[in-house]
Design a protein around this motif. Structure first.
Motif, PDB file in Angstrom:
ATOM      1  N   GLN A 124      19.758  -8.439   9.090  1.00 40.73           N
ATOM      2  CA  GLN A 124      20.814  -8.845   9.185  1.00 40.73           C
ATOM      3  C   GLN A 124      22.171  -8.192   8.532  1.00 40.73           C
ATOM      4  OE1 GLN A 124      21.695 -11.528  11.863  1.00 40.73           O
ATOM      5  NE2 GLN A 124      19.525 -10.234  12.087  1.00 40.73           N
ATOM      6  N   ALA A 153      26.327 -15.090  13.422  1.00 36.77           N
ATOM      7  CA  ALA A 153      25.007 -14.543  13.909  1.00 36.77           C
ATOM      8  C   ALA A 153      24.040 -15.439  14.541  1.00 36.77           C
ATOM      9  CB  ALA A 153      24.424 -13.680  13.058  1.00 36.77           C
ATOM     10  N   THR A 194      20.172 -18.992   8.216  1.00 35.84           N
ATOM     11  CA  THR A 194      18.677 -19.211   8.664  1.00 35.84           C
ATOM     12  C   THR A 194      18.069 -20.305   9.041  1.00 35.84           C
ATOM     13  OG1 THR A 194      18.143 -19.335   6.026  1.00 35.84           O
ATOM     14  CG2 THR A 194      18.598 -16.856   6.921  1.00 35.84           C
ATOM     15  N   VAL A 227      27.680  -9.775   4.234  1.00 26.82           N
ATOM     16  CA  VAL A 227      26.897 -10.887   4.926  1.00 26.82           C
ATOM     17  C   VAL A 227      26.890 -12.133   4.069  1.00 26.82           C
ATOM     18  CG1 VAL A 227      24.747 -11.699   5.501  1.00 26.82           C
ATOM     19  CG2 VAL A 227      25.234  -9.505   5.999  1.00 26.82           C
ATOM     20  N   TYR A 264      13.335  -9.749   9.938  1.00 26.11           N
ATOM     21  CA  TYR A 264      14.501 -10.120  11.059  1.00 26.11           C
ATOM     22  C   TYR A 264      15.647 -10.389   9.958  1.00 26.11           C
ATOM     23  CZ  TYR A 264      17.661 -12.562  14.105  1.00 26.11           C
ATOM     24  OH  TYR A 264      18.658 -12.964  14.835  1.00 26.11           O
ATOM     25  N   GLN A 265      15.526 -11.305   9.234  1.00 25.27           N
ATOM     26  CA  GLN A 265      16.450 -11.881   8.380  1.00 25.27           C
ATOM     27  C   GLN A 265      16.911 -10.830   7.468  1.00 25.27           C
ATOM     28  OE1 GLN A 265      14.559 -15.265   6.611  1.00 25.27           O
ATOM     29  NE2 GLN A 265      14.883 -16.573   8.392  1.00 25.27           N
ATOM     30  N   MET A 298      24.653 -15.410   3.668  1.00 19.08           N
ATOM     31  CA  MET A 298      23.385 -15.731   4.500  1.00 19.08           C
ATOM     32  C   MET A 298      23.164 -17.228   3.755  1.00 19.08           C
ATOM     33  SD  MET A 298      19.710 -14.169   5.080  1.00 19.08           S
ATOM     34  CE  MET A 298      20.495 -12.731   6.242  1.00 19.08           C
ATOM     35  N   VAL A 348      25.192 -16.024   8.326  1.00 22.59           N
ATOM     36  CA  VAL A 348      23.981 -16.046   8.952  1.00 22.59           C
ATOM     37  C   VAL A 348      23.386 -17.271   8.733  1.00 22.59           C
ATOM     38  CG1 VAL A 348      21.589 -14.762   9.140  1.00 22.59           C
ATOM     39  CG2 VAL A 348      23.867 -13.428   9.108  1.00 22.59           C
ATOM     40  N   THR A 384      19.810 -10.771  17.921  1.00 25.02           N
ATOM     41  CA  THR A 384      21.118 -11.421  17.571  1.00 25.02           C
ATOM     42  C   THR A 384      22.075 -11.226  18.284  1.00 25.02           C
ATOM     43  OG1 THR A 384      20.383 -10.839  15.322  1.00 25.02           O
ATOM     44  CG2 THR A 384      22.468 -11.581  15.449  1.00 25.02           C
TER      45      THR A 384
END
Length: 435
Positions: A112, A69, A27, A124, A108-109, A126, A25, A62
């Motif tokens: 994930q 993502a 950001t 994940v 939203y983050q 990120m 992810v 997403t």
């Protein structure tokens, strides 16, 4: 993974995602996508009201491409070339500095991680600029990537981009909301003189160690049979005899180390605060109780930590607490140090500030109610059927309670902040406006 522009986050994150089957992810692309949408809508970062109004019309979703993502706005994934356009590069830090934009993307983050589970990823990875400090301060592994400005500028130029990395870092570091910073406890990786392969190798070693530690953390949340027996018995007793109520159970971390910091009014406080938790927790008991082999077996199986009667300056107990937290346990601590004599909250002692500051673990402020009236220092027998309650407050992260090593009274400041959070907690029945 956090770090400045062109510090190598994306390349490393993609490699780690590939090796460990993590969802990658980025950001930064989230803020670029929002910047692109706002620019196309004719909104300026200087007009906060217009930004807020425009964000209300943006729907986030997403899409997964390989192990990456992709953020979709209104069902559309922005083209990579559009996200790297000059006007976006020039504006993204200004839009990202707005609290309304960061609030818009925060949930939203955070979501994930759950999204990755639904897509059968092992975890994940990120990347961004506030992941370890704001989005996932409780992550099992937090890396902060850095490189000298000249190296980063060369990397951007090699990608065919005119991105002013130093200026972007200056803006992102100076902003009031979620600034670019290396969070306490994060591991710094300087990639200036390292190849990508060398950085990936080092990060992979850290990920493997974090996964092993996470396995130990999960094991620390399992109830031994004897602990479960006492836990269930205590819970039934407190509920039936004490009419105990709770609030804020969702604030207890599911795994990993944490400190449960509670006020102290009675011998009933430890079992009351602990018996409703969804996981076992370590607590203190006087060292002299271990003189009996039978009692020692009981205390050890209840995850008790022996401490001198005074407790102050007990280096052995401090080491055992640190060892418990490092192994993923939760530890129950009373910042006041001793039971109150008049039912009022007491000033916090320095000890909890020392523990929290050195280890950087989450702290759950907790307040018990009714225990002083039920069984205090002046009572030989408890007062039956008095109403008991316990409220577990929102988790305090190191970023919230720790002023940093430059504060000359750092540990006292931490202790006071934790005590203030405890004092602010209402009884669990207060929301019903009962007297």
């Amino acid at each position: 993974m956090d770090g400045g522009a062109a510090s190598g986050k994306s390349s490393l994150a993609r490699a780690v995602a590939q090796r460990f089957n993590f969802l990658h992810v980025d950001t930064g692309s989230h803020y670029r996508a929002v910047t692109l949408a706002l620019r196309r809508a004719g909104v300026s970062p200087e007009n906060a009201m217009a930004v807020d109004a425009a964000l209300k019309n943006l729907a986030l979703s997403t899409r997964v491409e390989g192990r990456s993502a992709r953020i979709a706005l209104g069902g559309q994934v922005p083209a990579a070339a559009d996200l790297r356009a000059g006007e976006v590069n020039a504006s993204v830090s200004k839009f990202a500095a707005l609290p309304t934009v960061r609030r818009f993307l925060f949930e939203y983050q955070r979501g994930q991680a759950a999204f990755a589970q639904t897509q059968n990823f092992a975890g994940v990875v990120m990347e961004g600029r506030d992941i370890g400090s704001v989005i996932f301060p409780d992550a099992p592994l937090r890396l902060f990537l850095t490189a000298d400005p000249a190296t980063r500028a060369q990397r951007r130029a090699a990608e065919g981009q005119a991105d002013a990395v130093a200026e972007r870092d200056r803006i992102d570091s100076a902003r009031a909301t979620a600034p670019l910073t290396c969070p306490p406890g994060a591991i710094v990786v300087d990639s200036s003189l390292l190849t990508l392969g060398e950085v990936v190798a080092r990060a992979s070693t850290l990920v493997e160690a974090a996964l092993q530690n996470l396995s130990r953390n999960i094991a620390a949340t399992e109830f031994p049979w004897f602990y479960r027996l006492v836990w269930q018995t205590s819970q039934n007793f407190m509920t039936v005899i004490g009419r105990a109520e709770t609030q804020g159970m969702e604030n207890i971390p599911c795994t990993g180390p944490f400190i449960l910091a509670s006020n102290h009014a009675s011998f009933l406080d430890p079992p009351l605060a602990a018996c409703f938790l969804p996981r076992p927790i370590c607590s203190f008991a006087r060292k002299t109780l271990w003189s009996s082999p039978a009692m020692a077996w009981v205390l050890n199986n209840l995850k008790c930590i022996p401490v001198d009667r005074d407790g102050e300056g007990d280096v052995g107990a401090l080491k055992r607490v640190m060892a418990a937290l490092k192994s993923g346990e939760g530890v129950q601590i009373f910042p006041e140090g001793t039971r109150t004599r008049d039912g009022q909250l007491q000033p916090a002692r320095r000890g909890i500030g020392l523990l929290a500051g050195r280890l950087g673990v989450p702290v759950v402020p907790t307040r018990v109610f009714g225990t002083f009236e039920t069984l205090n220092r002046r009572q030989v027998m408890p007062r039956p059927f008095y109403r008991l309650g316990v409220t577990y407050g929102r988790v305090l992260t190191p970023r919230e309670y720790d002023p940093g090593a430059n504060d000359p009274a750092r540990y006292e400041t931490i202790a006071n902040r934790i005590m203030e959070a405890i004092a602010a907690l209402p009884p669990p029945w207060s929301e019903r406006n009962e007297s």
